[in-house]
Design an enzyme around this catalytic site. Structure first.
Site, short mmCIF file in Angstrom:
data_model
loop_
_atom_site.label_atom_id
_atom_site.label_comp_id
_atom_site.label_asym_id
_atom_site.label_seq_id
_atom_site.Cartn_x
_atom_site.Cartn_y
_atom_site.Cartn_z
N LYS A 39 2.85 -10.76 -4.70
CA LYS A 39 3.31 -9.67 -5.82
C LYS A 39 4.54 -9.16 -5.58
O LYS A 39 5.46 -9.43 -6.30
CB LYS A 39 2.47 -8.65 -5.81
CG LYS A 39 0.73 -8.68 -6.26
CD LYS A 39 0.29 -7.24 -6.40
CE LYS A 39 0.50 -6.60 -5.20
NZ LYS A 39 -0.58 -6.86 -4.15
N ARG A 61 -4.66 0.87 -7.38
CA ARG A 61 -5.67 0.39 -6.31
C ARG A 61 -7.05 0.62 -6.58
O ARG A 61 -7.60 0.15 -5.72
CB ARG A 61 -5.02 0.79 -4.81
CG ARG A 61 -3.78 0.16 -4.58
CD ARG A 61 -4.17 -0.91 -3.79
NE ARG A 61 -3.34 -1.26 -2.33
CZ ARG A 61 -2.07 -1.69 -2.29
NH1 ARG A 61 -0.97 -1.31 -3.04
NH2 ARG A 61 -1.71 -2.04 -1.07
N ARG A 95 3.81 -13.79 7.17
CA ARG A 95 4.54 -12.51 6.82
C ARG A 95 4.71 -11.79 8.09
O ARG A 95 5.82 -10.99 8.27
CB ARG A 95 4.12 -11.92 5.58
CG ARG A 95 5.09 -10.75 5.35
CD ARG A 95 4.31 -9.95 4.07
NE ARG A 95 3.11 -9.27 4.40
CZ ARG A 95 2.51 -8.63 3.36
NH1 ARG A 95 2.70 -8.90 2.14
NH2 ARG A 95 1.42 -8.12 3.67
N ARG A 136 5.71 -6.21 9.91
CA ARG A 136 4.85 -4.86 9.23
C ARG A 136 3.94 -4.43 10.03
O ARG A 136 3.07 -4.92 10.62
CB ARG A 136 4.46 -5.15 7.80
CG ARG A 136 5.30 -4.70 6.91
CD ARG A 136 4.78 -5.37 5.38
NE ARG A 136 3.44 -4.61 5.15
CZ ARG A 136 2.89 -4.76 3.76
NH1 ARG A 136 3.54 -5.16 2.87
NH2 ARG A 136 1.86 -4.04 3.66
N ARG A 170 -7.62 -4.29 4.57
CA ARG A 170 -6.82 -4.41 3.22
C ARG A 170 -7.53 -5.30 2.38
O ARG A 170 -7.61 -5.12 1.26
CB ARG A 170 -5.44 -4.62 3.38
CG ARG A 170 -4.72 -3.40 4.11
CD ARG A 170 -3.50 -3.62 4.79
NE ARG A 170 -2.37 -4.49 3.92
CZ ARG A 170 -1.66 -5.37 4.43
NH1 ARG A 170 -1.67 -5.82 6.08
NH2 ARG A 170 -1.00 -6.00 3.78
P1 AMP Z 1 1.70 -2.81 -0.21
O1 AMP Z 1 2.96 -2.80 0.53
O2 AMP Z 1 1.30 -2.49 -1.59
O3 AMP Z 1 0.49 -3.72 0.53
O4 AMP Z 1 0.95 -1.27 0.50
C1 AMP Z 1 0.87 -1.04 2.01
C2 AMP Z 1 -0.25 0.18 2.20
O5 AMP Z 1 0.37 1.35 1.53
C3 AMP Z 1 -1.65 0.06 1.73
O6 AMP Z 1 -2.23 -0.81 2.39
C4 AMP Z 1 -1.90 1.65 1.54
O7 AMP Z 1 -2.03 1.93 2.92
C5 AMP Z 1 -0.76 2.05 0.92
N1 AMP Z 1 -0.67 2.14 -0.31
C6 AMP Z 1 0.26 1.34 -1.27
N2 AMP Z 1 0.00 1.65 -2.57
C7 AMP Z 1 -1.13 2.53 -2.70
C8 AMP Z 1 -1.79 2.92 -3.60
N3 AMP Z 1 -1.78 2.43 -4.84
N4 AMP Z 1 -2.91 3.87 -3.30
C9 AMP Z 1 -3.42 4.10 -1.83
N5 AMP Z 1 -2.48 3.38 -0.88
C10 AMP Z 1 -1.46 2.87 -1.25
#
Ligand code: AMP
Length: 192
Positions: free
Chosen positions: A13, A88, A127, A133, A144
């Site tokens: 994404k 989410r 990654r 990360r 996740r």
């Molecule tokens: P991402 O970079 O989108 O994989 O997000 C990394 C982390 O940020 C996720 O595993 C969640 O802990 C938090 N996070 C990101 N977007 C959301 C969301 N829409 N709702 C809740 N937590 C989020």
């Protein structure tokens, strides 16, 4: 174009959003990036979110909605945006719908990147080496992926039921997947 990108962690994404942003000339709003910026800045919000993020769980819906409201209040989103990492869960999908209706900018489309789970784990491992990360540890990755299948997968149906969903095969080169997304976003010509 107001677009939501959906797909599990490792589905590409974020990478596709960067390309789409250039192509569509609209900002890329990644809630993960917004949260990581808060953590890096050491803000109260960032301090609250960081442990939850490191475990791979979801940060509270209230925090996310507040962050999005403030992001959508900026002028650069008036011509559209690409939303990556939100919604989410179904509560977030409802909140987003309500927010966008209220500001008169309803969502145009949602694209789901479809990638088999074996490949996701492989991609995230790659990654993790490249980016380091904090939430790319094996345990957090498992959480996740589970959060995605339990809580985020129903969001796909939310957009499908509203006639907004395109499912795109996310396996292939960056260019191949990008081309598929662009063609999925073309309006279907009216018949007759
Ligand atoms: P991402 O970079 O989108 O994989 O997000 C990394 C982390 O940020 C996720 O595993 C969640 O802990 C938090 N996070 C990101 N977007 C959301 C969301 N829409 N709702 C809740 N937590 C989020």
């Amino acid at each position: 174009m107001r677009l939501v990108l959906l797909g599990p962690p490792g589905s590409g994404k974020g990478t596709q959003a960067v390309r789409l942003k250039e192509h569509l000339q609209v900002p890329h709003i990644s809630t993960g990036d917004l949260l990581r910026a808060e953590v890096a800045a050491g803000s109260a919000l960032g301090r609250e979110a960081s442990a939850v993020m490191a475990r791979g769980e979801l940060v509270s819906d209230e925090i996310l909605l507040g962050m999005l409201e403030s992001r959508f209040s900026r002028d650069d989103t008036k011509g559209g945006f690409i939303l990556d990492g939100y919604p989410r869960n179904l509560a977030q999908a409802d909140a987003l719908n309500t927010l966008l209706e209220r500001i008169g900018q309803p969502m145009d489309a949602a694209v789901q990147l479809d990638v088999p789970s074996e490949l996701l784990v492989e991609r995230i491992a790659g990654r993790a080496q490249a980016e380091g990360r904090a939430d790319d540890t094996p345990e957090s990755v498992r959480t996740r992926l589970k959060v995605y299948s339990d809580q985020t997968a129903p969001v796909v149906d939310f957009f499908r039921q509203r006639g907004k969903l395109s499912v795109v095969d996310g396996v292939g080169s960056l260019d191949e997947v990008f081309t598929r997304i662009i063609s999925a976003l073309q309006p279907v010509p009216a018949v007759g």
